[in-house]
Design a protein around this motif. Structure first.
Motif, PDB file in Angstrom:
ATOM      1  N   TYR A  85      77.908 -65.008 106.534  1.00 41.89           N
ATOM      2  CA  TYR A  85      77.871 -65.627 105.898  1.00 41.89           C
ATOM      3  C   TYR A  85      78.745 -65.682 104.311  1.00 41.89           C
ATOM      4  O   TYR A  85      78.673 -64.471 104.340  1.00 41.89           O
ATOM      5  CB  TYR A  85      76.544 -65.418 105.516  1.00 41.89           C
ATOM      6  CG  TYR A  85      75.262 -66.214 106.893  1.00 41.89           C
ATOM      7  CD1 TYR A  85      74.752 -67.173 107.001  1.00 41.89           C
ATOM      8  CD2 TYR A  85      74.741 -65.162 107.412  1.00 41.89           C
ATOM      9  CE1 TYR A  85      73.904 -67.599 108.232  1.00 41.89           C
ATOM     10  CE2 TYR A  85      73.690 -65.494 108.494  1.00 41.89           C
ATOM     11  CZ  TYR A  85      73.368 -66.724 108.181  1.00 41.89           C
ATOM     12  OH  TYR A  85      72.152 -67.005 109.694  1.00 41.89           O
ATOM     13  N   LEU A  87      78.568 -65.503 100.294  1.00 44.77           N
ATOM     14  CA  LEU A  87      77.702 -65.319  99.868  1.00 44.77           C
ATOM     15  C   LEU A  87      78.512 -65.219  98.119  1.00 44.77           C
ATOM     16  O   LEU A  87      79.752 -65.493  98.407  1.00 44.77           O
ATOM     17  CB  LEU A  87      77.536 -63.678  98.634  1.00 44.77           C
ATOM     18  CG  LEU A  87      76.097 -62.917  98.384  1.00 44.77           C
ATOM     19  CD1 LEU A  87      75.340 -64.016  98.421  1.00 44.77           C
ATOM     20  CD2 LEU A  87      76.109 -62.138  97.799  1.00 44.77           C
ATOM     21  N   TYR A  93      77.996 -61.360 104.702  1.00 42.83           N
ATOM     22  CA  TYR A  93      77.460 -60.836 104.507  1.00 42.83           C
ATOM     23  C   TYR A  93      77.372 -61.768 106.481  1.00 42.83           C
ATOM     24  O   TYR A  93      78.643 -61.942 107.147  1.00 42.83           O
ATOM     25  CB  TYR A  93      76.403 -60.537 104.576  1.00 42.83           C
ATOM     26  CG  TYR A  93      74.958 -60.775 104.056  1.00 42.83           C
ATOM     27  CD1 TYR A  93      75.063 -59.494 103.236  1.00 42.83           C
ATOM     28  CD2 TYR A  93      75.010 -61.666 102.596  1.00 42.83           C
ATOM     29  CE1 TYR A  93      74.633 -59.426 102.443  1.00 42.83           C
ATOM     30  CE2 TYR A  93      74.014 -61.873 101.509  1.00 42.83           C
ATOM     31  CZ  TYR A  93      74.165 -60.367 101.202  1.00 42.83           C
ATOM     32  OH  TYR A  93      73.166 -59.712 100.217  1.00 42.83           O
ATOM     33  N   ALA A 158      74.436 -56.498 107.119  1.00 44.60           N
ATOM     34  CA  ALA A 158      73.034 -57.106 106.026  1.00 44.60           C
ATOM     35  C   ALA A 158      72.315 -57.079 106.636  1.00 44.60           C
ATOM     36  O   ALA A 158      71.587 -56.455 107.543  1.00 44.60           O
ATOM     37  CB  ALA A 158      73.062 -58.707 106.119  1.00 44.60           C
ATOM     38  N   SER A 162      68.835 -57.837 102.904  1.00 40.88           N
ATOM     39  CA  SER A 162      69.604 -59.039 102.585  1.00 40.88           C
ATOM     40  C   SER A 162      69.517 -60.172 103.863  1.00 40.88           C
ATOM     41  O   SER A 162      69.952 -61.007 103.160  1.00 40.88           O
ATOM     42  CB  SER A 162      70.974 -57.997 102.345  1.00 40.88           C
ATOM     43  OG  SER A 162      71.538 -57.224 101.348  1.00 40.88           O
ATOM     44  N   GLN A 163      69.189 -60.207 104.636  1.00 38.58           N
ATOM     45  CA  GLN A 163      68.521 -61.212 106.077  1.00 38.58           C
ATOM     46  C   GLN A 163      67.486 -61.949 105.125  1.00 38.58           C
ATOM     47  O   GLN A 163      68.086 -63.166 105.137  1.00 38.58           O
ATOM     48  CB  GLN A 163      68.538 -60.732 106.817  1.00 38.58           C
ATOM     49  CG  GLN A 163      69.434 -59.716 107.509  1.00 38.58           C
ATOM     50  CD  GLN A 163      69.633 -59.401 109.026  1.00 38.58           C
ATOM     51  OE1 GLN A 163      68.559 -60.203 109.759  1.00 38.58           O
ATOM     52  NE2 GLN A 163      69.847 -58.241 109.347  1.00 38.58           N
ATOM     53  N   SER A 165      67.711 -62.586 101.425  1.00 34.42           N
ATOM     54  CA  SER A 165      67.712 -63.507 100.741  1.00 34.42           C
ATOM     55  C   SER A 165      69.411 -64.664 101.327  1.00 34.42           C
ATOM     56  O   SER A 165      68.561 -65.336 101.050  1.00 34.42           O
ATOM     57  CB  SER A 165      68.416 -62.452  99.775  1.00 34.42           C
ATOM     58  OG  SER A 165      69.635 -62.969  99.145  1.00 34.42           O
ATOM     59  N   ILE A 166      69.221 -63.647 102.613  1.00 36.40           N
ATOM     60  CA  ILE A 166      70.136 -65.607 103.358  1.00 36.40           C
ATOM     61  C   ILE A 166      69.886 -66.681 103.488  1.00 36.40           C
ATOM     62  O   ILE A 166      69.966 -67.326 103.287  1.00 36.40           O
ATOM     63  CB  ILE A 166      70.948 -64.950 104.591  1.00 36.40           C
ATOM     64  CG1 ILE A 166      71.877 -63.332 104.316  1.00 36.40           C
ATOM     65  CG2 ILE A 166      71.349 -65.860 105.618  1.00 36.40           C
ATOM     66  CD1 ILE A 166      72.156 -62.542 105.056  1.00 36.40           C
ATOM     67  N   GLN A 167      67.727 -66.155 104.690  1.00 36.85           N
ATOM     68  CA  GLN A 167      67.680 -67.059 104.723  1.00 36.85           C
ATOM     69  C   GLN A 167      66.857 -68.655 103.311  1.00 36.85           C
ATOM     70  O   GLN A 167      67.320 -68.963 102.853  1.00 36.85           O
ATOM     71  CB  GLN A 167      66.670 -66.801 105.233  1.00 36.85           C
ATOM     72  CG  GLN A 167      66.350 -66.182 106.892  1.00 36.85           C
ATOM     73  CD  GLN A 167      67.418 -67.212 107.936  1.00 36.85           C
ATOM     74  OE1 GLN A 167      67.406 -68.051 107.495  1.00 36.85           O
ATOM     75  NE2 GLN A 167      68.523 -66.155 108.098  1.00 36.85           N
ATOM     76  N   LEU A 171      72.290 -69.777 102.886  1.00 35.10           N
ATOM     77  CA  LEU A 171      73.808 -69.397 102.522  1.00 35.10           C
ATOM     78  C   LEU A 171      74.464 -70.083 103.607  1.00 35.10           C
ATOM     79  O   LEU A 171      74.120 -70.246 105.100  1.00 35.10           O
ATOM     80  CB  LEU A 171      74.359 -68.252 102.937  1.00 35.10           C
ATOM     81  CG  LEU A 171      73.796 -66.804 101.247  1.00 35.10           C
ATOM     82  CD1 LEU A 171      73.966 -65.038 101.742  1.00 35.10           C
ATOM     83  CD2 LEU A 171      73.710 -67.309 100.365  1.00 35.10           C
TER      84      LEU A 171
END
Length: 190
Positions: A85, A87, A93, A158, A162-163, A165-167, A171
């Motif tokens: 992903y 960022l 990530y 990640a 952090s995962q 946050s990705i969702q 991202l």
């Protein structure tokens, strides 16, 4: 038994054995990538670093963290089982996902410099220790196939935090799995 039946049974058995051998060889070639926590390592020897973002040669952090250590081997590798992903602040990530593949760099440092390189990359990646809820990335031991060779290396994935946050941020996926190539393309389109 007459000869044609014996010949038929022999041919069927031979075909089965050949199919079985071919299937096991195919399985060995396509073994899935696996991940383990650092404290699950059995072999205490230093292992290479698998880097996929700013720590790759040409990335913004390569010289800062690998520029003053002795590099024994460095090569580009394709690693199945990782999804990348982007960022927006200039780094990627990766998470485990068997449907994706990334391009990374395998860096083997001199054993005398290994701990220093590991401490530096832990700091950069925000890895405090195994299971720490405040980790930005989790350091894992990745095992993957590179041609006929099985490779074990450190990789930063990640963290659970952090995962999430990705969702939440939705991202973008780096579809080609190559951060440096993706970053150049992104710069050109800005």
């Amino acid at each position: 038994m007459d000869f044609p039946i014996i010949l038929f049974i022999t041919l069927v058995a031979a075909a089965w054995v050949i199919s079985w051998v071919a299937a096991t060889q195919l399985f060995r070639k396509n073994q899935p990538t696996s991940f383990a926590d650092p404290n699950e390592r059995i072999n205490p020897d230093p292992i290479p670093f698998l880097v996929y973002g700013t720590l790759r040669p040409g990335g913004g952090n390569y010289e800062n963290f690998f520029g003053d250590v002795r590099i024994l081997d460095i090569r580009e590798v394709t690693v199945p089982g990782l999804k990348m992903y982007a960022l927006g602040v200039g780094y990627p990530y990766c998470v485990a996902d068997e449907n994706y593949t990334i391009t990374g760099t395998l860096i083997t440092v001199d054993p005398d410099d290994h701990l220093r390189a590991l401490e530096g990359t832990d700091w950069l990646e925000g890895f405090r220790n195994v299971g720490n809820r405040n980790n930005h990335y989790d350091r894992k031991v990745i095992t993957f196939q590179d041609g006929k060779q099985t490779i074990q290396a450190w990789v930063y994935l990640a963290s659970e935090k952090s995962q999430i946050s990705i969702q939440r941020q939705n991202l973008p996926v780096v579809e080609n799995g190559d951060w440096l190539e993706w970053e150049i393309t992104a710069e050109l389109t800005r």
